[in-house]
Design an enzyme around this catalytic site. Structure first.
Site, PDB file in Angstrom:
ATOM      1  N   ASP A 140      -6.274  -3.659  -7.830  1.00 36.79           N
ATOM      2  CA  ASP A 140      -7.102  -2.480  -7.552  1.00 36.79           C
ATOM      3  C   ASP A 140      -8.146  -2.259  -8.649  1.00 36.79           C
ATOM      4  O   ASP A 140      -9.341  -2.153  -8.368  1.00 36.79           O
ATOM      5  CB  ASP A 140      -6.228  -1.234  -7.410  1.00 36.79           C
ATOM      6  N   THR A 191       0.839  -1.188   0.000  1.00 37.80           N
ATOM      7  CA  THR A 191       0.000   0.000   0.000  1.00 37.80           C
ATOM      8  C   THR A 191       0.881   1.247   0.000  1.00 37.80           C
ATOM      9  O   THR A 191       2.111   1.163  -0.134  1.00 37.80           O
ATOM     10  CB  THR A 191      -0.993  -0.029   1.180  1.00 37.80           C
ATOM     11  N   ASN A 214      -9.681  16.278 -14.208  1.00 36.16           N
ATOM     12  CA  ASN A 214      -8.705  16.476 -13.143  1.00 36.16           C
ATOM     13  C   ASN A 214      -8.435  17.964 -12.958  1.00 36.16           C
ATOM     14  O   ASN A 214      -8.607  18.763 -13.892  1.00 36.16           O
ATOM     15  CB  ASN A 214      -7.395  15.741 -13.494  1.00 36.16           C
ATOM     16  N   ALA A 224      -5.048   5.484  -8.206  1.00 35.41           N
ATOM     17  CA  ALA A 224      -6.302   4.722  -8.258  1.00 35.41           C
ATOM     18  C   ALA A 224      -7.000   4.936  -9.596  1.00 35.41           C
ATOM     19  O   ALA A 224      -7.524   3.993 -10.193  1.00 35.41           O
ATOM     20  CB  ALA A 224      -7.213   5.133  -7.109  1.00 35.41           C
ATOM     21  N   LYS A 284       3.657   1.279  -3.797  1.00 32.66           N
ATOM     22  CA  LYS A 284       3.091   0.496  -4.895  1.00 32.66           C
ATOM     23  C   LYS A 284       3.938   0.533  -6.175  1.00 32.66           C
ATOM     24  O   LYS A 284       3.981  -0.449  -6.915  1.00 32.66           O
ATOM     25  CB  LYS A 284       1.667   0.948  -5.203  1.00 32.66           C
TER      26      LYS A 284
END
Length: 279
Positions: free
Chosen positions: A102, A62, A150, A130, A66
């Site tokens: 994920d 985590t 974004n 993510a 990663k």
């Protein structure tokens, strides 16, 4: 002798993975134990080599490791390589192989609400790790379009350029996305905006949200973010981050044991830790 499994991160004390996965090992009568290890970035390589020397069965990875863990592994699968991040490692005959569950975990959870993404118009909010995992996974599902909104449009454009899978995509600002919400069948919020303790914040206004759109937020603390609360008021169907968290863990457990576990049991464990309940 118990088989060792673990999760590496910094910080790691907040992780609910040990409670969730140790319950599964007990439930399926597997002689194994899952431990959290707080690992600083400067000793990540040593930690991986130590786990390998101990014969670890596998481990999760985590924040913030990663991407940085990749050079210390013996190999990674195609999706993890394309994403550039690993969250699950399996000891395969003495070699540590990295995977990313994920995106697939998000997709598996989403498909309990949506039969297919084929022909759907999708908006992903955010362009971080993510978002990258979810975008690369969804791009393979033949959606009509997958756009990325974004705060920094250039970062969204770079994410689109990096994707090795064919998908019709455009980058846009959060303001532009807010004005165009009626175009989308599925909206996925992947930022940390709205997470506890700043629960009154949300990434964009949902004034133009279409009735009966599907709105997802990968945050699960709180269980219902302000973003999801407003989506409900607009007549949308919603999904919080519990499913993604549970299904990515279920896929990791399957890679380690060959068993796809009881996800409803996993949800109950997580919700109990959060003080909520399964609806």
């Amino acid at each position: 002798m118990k088989k060792l499994f673990a999760v590496l991160g910094d910080p790691i004390g907040h992780s609910m993975s040990p409670v969730m996965l140790n319950d599964l090992f007990s439930f399926y009568h597997i002689d194994a134990h899952y431990l959290p290890f707080q690992v600083k970035a400067e000793v990540l390589g040593e930690a991986v080599r130590g786990l390998k020397a101990l014969g670890v069965g596998g481990f999760n990875v985590t924040i913030p490791h990663k991407s940085n863990i990749i050079p210390y592994l013996d190999g990674i699968d195609e999706l993890a390589a394309n994403i550039g991040a690993v969250n699950t490692v399996v000891n395969e005959n003495g070699k540590l192989i990295g995977y990313n569950t994920d995106g697939p975990g998000f997709l598996k959870g989403l498909k309990t609400y949506v039969d297919t993404l084929s022909g759907q118009r999708v908006l992903i909010i955010g362009a971080g790790g993510a978002a990258r995992a979810i975008y690369f996974t969804i791009a393979q599902e033949k959606p009509r379009a997958v756009d990325i909104a974004n705060r920094t449009v250039d970062r969204a454009s770079s994410l689109i350029d990096d994707c090795p899978y064919t998908a019709s995509s455009r980058a846009c600002s959060l303001d532009m996305a807010g004005k165009s919400l009626k175009e989308y069948d599925l909206i996925i919020q992947t930022t940390m905006i709205g997470m506890s303790p700043k629960m009154d914040e949300q990434p964009l206004e949902l004034t133009n949200l279409r009735n009966q759109s599907m709105v997802c937020d990968i945050i699960y603390n709180p269980l219902e973010t302000q973003f999801l609360h407003e989506a409900i008021q607009k007549g949308a169907r919603i999904q919080n981050g519990i499913d993604m968290f549970v299904y990515q863990g279920a896929l990791a457990f399957e890679k380690w044991t060959g068993i796809f576990p009881d996800v409803e049991r996993m949800k109950e464990i997580v919700l109990k830790q959060l003080g909520g309940k399964l609806c």
